[in-house]
Design a protein around this motif. Structure first.
Motif, short mmCIF file in Angstrom:
data_model
loop_
_atom_site.label_atom_id
_atom_site.label_comp_id
_atom_site.label_asym_id
_atom_site.label_seq_id
_atom_site.Cartn_x
_atom_site.Cartn_y
_atom_site.Cartn_z
N GLY A 67 60.19 72.54 34.66
CA GLY A 67 59.59 71.30 34.19
C GLY A 67 59.92 70.99 32.74
O GLY A 67 59.14 70.34 32.04
N GLU A 68 61.12 71.40 32.33
CA GLU A 68 61.48 71.30 30.91
C GLU A 68 61.67 69.88 30.41
O GLU A 68 61.69 69.64 29.20
N LEU A 69 61.83 68.91 31.31
CA LEU A 69 61.98 67.53 30.88
C LEU A 69 60.65 66.79 30.79
O LEU A 69 60.62 65.61 30.44
N GLY A 70 59.57 67.46 31.11
CA GLY A 70 58.26 66.83 31.04
C GLY A 70 57.95 66.31 29.65
O GLY A 70 58.28 66.95 28.64
N THR A 71 57.31 65.14 29.58
CA THR A 71 57.00 64.51 28.29
C THR A 71 56.06 65.38 27.46
O THR A 71 56.20 65.47 26.24
N ARG A 72 55.11 66.01 28.12
CA ARG A 72 54.09 66.81 27.43
C ARG A 72 54.36 68.30 27.61
O ARG A 72 54.92 68.73 28.61
N GLY A 73 53.95 69.07 26.61
CA GLY A 73 54.09 70.52 26.71
C GLY A 73 55.53 70.97 26.57
O GLY A 73 56.38 70.28 26.01
N SER A 74 55.82 72.17 27.09
CA SER A 74 57.16 72.74 27.03
C SER A 74 57.34 73.67 28.22
O SER A 74 56.38 74.01 28.92
N ALA A 75 58.57 74.09 28.45
CA ALA A 75 58.83 75.02 29.55
C ALA A 75 58.06 76.31 29.37
O ALA A 75 57.52 76.87 30.33
N ASN A 91 48.73 81.26 35.20
CA ASN A 91 47.27 81.15 35.24
C ASN A 91 46.81 80.50 36.55
O ASN A 91 45.84 80.94 37.17
N ALA A 92 47.52 79.46 36.97
CA ALA A 92 47.16 78.78 38.22
C ALA A 92 47.34 79.71 39.42
O ALA A 92 46.55 79.68 40.37
N ALA A 93 48.37 80.54 39.37
CA ALA A 93 48.61 81.50 40.46
C ALA A 93 47.45 82.46 40.61
O ALA A 93 47.03 82.79 41.74
N LYS A 94 46.90 82.91 39.49
CA LYS A 94 45.75 83.82 39.54
C LYS A 94 44.53 83.12 40.13
O LYS A 94 43.78 83.72 40.90
N ILE A 95 44.34 81.87 39.77
CA ILE A 95 43.20 81.12 40.28
C ILE A 95 43.29 80.97 41.80
O ILE A 95 42.30 81.16 42.52
N LEU A 96 44.48 80.67 42.31
CA LEU A 96 44.66 80.46 43.74
C LEU A 96 44.68 81.77 44.53
O LEU A 96 44.44 81.78 45.73
N GLY A 97 45.01 82.86 43.85
CA GLY A 97 45.03 84.16 44.52
C GLY A 97 46.30 84.44 45.30
O GLY A 97 46.30 85.29 46.20
N ILE A 98 47.39 83.76 44.96
CA ILE A 98 48.64 84.01 45.66
C ILE A 98 49.22 85.36 45.24
O ILE A 98 48.87 85.90 44.18
N VAL A 99 50.13 85.91 46.05
CA VAL A 99 50.62 87.26 45.79
C VAL A 99 51.89 87.27 44.95
O VAL A 99 52.23 88.31 44.37
N VAL A 100 52.62 86.15 44.88
CA VAL A 100 53.84 86.13 44.09
C VAL A 100 54.15 84.70 43.68
O VAL A 100 53.83 83.75 44.40
N ARG A 101 54.77 84.55 42.51
CA ARG A 101 55.27 83.25 42.07
C ARG A 101 56.59 83.47 41.35
O ARG A 101 56.69 84.33 40.47
N GLU A 102 57.60 82.71 41.74
CA GLU A 102 58.91 82.81 41.10
C GLU A 102 59.39 81.44 40.67
O GLU A 102 58.91 80.42 41.17
N ASN A 103 60.33 81.42 39.74
CA ASN A 103 60.92 80.17 39.29
C ASN A 103 62.44 80.26 39.41
O ASN A 103 63.05 81.21 38.92
N MET A 104 63.05 79.28 40.08
CA MET A 104 64.49 79.28 40.30
C MET A 104 65.28 78.87 39.05
O MET A 104 66.49 79.08 38.97
N GLU A 105 64.61 78.22 38.09
CA GLU A 105 65.23 77.74 36.86
C GLU A 105 66.40 76.80 37.12
O GLU A 105 67.40 76.80 36.39
N PHE A 106 66.26 75.97 38.16
CA PHE A 106 67.21 74.88 38.35
C PHE A 106 67.00 73.85 37.23
O PHE A 106 65.95 73.82 36.59
N ALA A 107 67.97 72.98 37.03
CA ALA A 107 67.89 71.99 35.96
C ALA A 107 66.92 70.87 36.33
O ALA A 107 67.16 70.13 37.31
#
Length: 240
Positions: free
Chosen positions: A41-49, A58-74
């Motif tokens: 989400g590096e092109l997002g107007t707010r915040g940063s990658a 943090n959101a992953a912990k709230i939802l209780g999922i077992v894994v989260r990965e990022n493909m780092e596509f453009a």
């Protein structure tokens, strides 16, 4: 690790916005759920990658999922081609999900329908035994795997769902996971530029859309999905 459900989102927060209630409900039922974000989400107007990396964790912990990965596509510029499909195939074969959830088939942000078609195509290709893949750093060839179903969550556009999931009792967990992305959503103290998703109306719309869809199926809250195949039920009692 084999997952029951693998959720793909073009950007961090797509999964939470589109299917956060469903994810939380399935986790509560003992299902193993993971999320793969296509971009940072590096092109997002707010915040940063970097900020969004932490918010996603943090959101992953709230939802209780077992894994989260990022493909780092453009962000904004990834395409549905062989190179990107092969990377998604590796993720599908790595986690071997029965169900895949992914972006809306049509939406305001160009990455959403692109991500939707990319993941859907990769799910099909992943089942072909003559496509060879290895995870980076692994000498073992992956086995072919095709998820049983691919469902598309609904995002900005109010698409007509093919079915709805009763998420009554899980809307607060969904909202908490969304608000973990504090850089992106409504904050009256923020001096960042306003965006279509940073208004109070937008965050309120998450709840009233779920309430309205819930009204249509006779429950408190619901999330809608579209499908690419004919839906089937074992018997008429499967319908609520």
């Amino acid at each position: 690790m084999k997952l029951d459900i693998l959720v793909f989102g073009a950007h961090p927060d797509d999964a939470e916005l589109g299917a956060g209630g469903t994810i939380a409900k399935e986790v509560s039922r003992g299902k193993k759920v993971g999320i793969v974000d296509l971009t940072r989400g590096e092109l997002g107007t707010r915040g940063s990658a970097e900020i969004r990396d932490q918010e996603a964790a943090n959101a992953a912990k709230i939802l209780g999922i077992v894994v989260r990965e990022n493909m780092e596509f453009a962000d904004g510029f990834f395409v549905n081609d062989k190179e990107h499909q092969m990377e998604i195939i590796k993720m599908i074969r790595k986690y071997r999900p029965e169900i895949v959830l992914c972006n809306a088939i049509d939406d305001r942000h160009i990455d959403h329908p692109k991500g939707s078609k990319l993941v859907s195509d990769a799910c099909f290709l992943s089942g072909l035994i003559k496509i060879d893949t290895k995870m980076d750093g692994d000498d073992k060839w992956q086995d072919a795997w095709r998820p049983k179903v691919v469902y598309h969550f609904i995002q900005w556009k109010n698409l007509e769902p093919d079915f709805a999931v009763d998420v009554s009792g899980f809307i607060d967990k969904k909202t908490e996971a969304i608000l973990a992305y504090s850089s992106q959503f409504f904050d009256p103290k923020s001096d960042e530029p306003a965006t279509p998703i940073s208004s109070k109306n937008f965050i309120d719309s998450v709840n009233y859309r779920a309430r309205d869809l819930g009204r249509l199926i006779g429950v408190e809250h619901a999330e809608g999905f579209t499908v690419e195949r004919c839906l089937a039920v074992d018997n008429l009692d499967d319908l609520i």
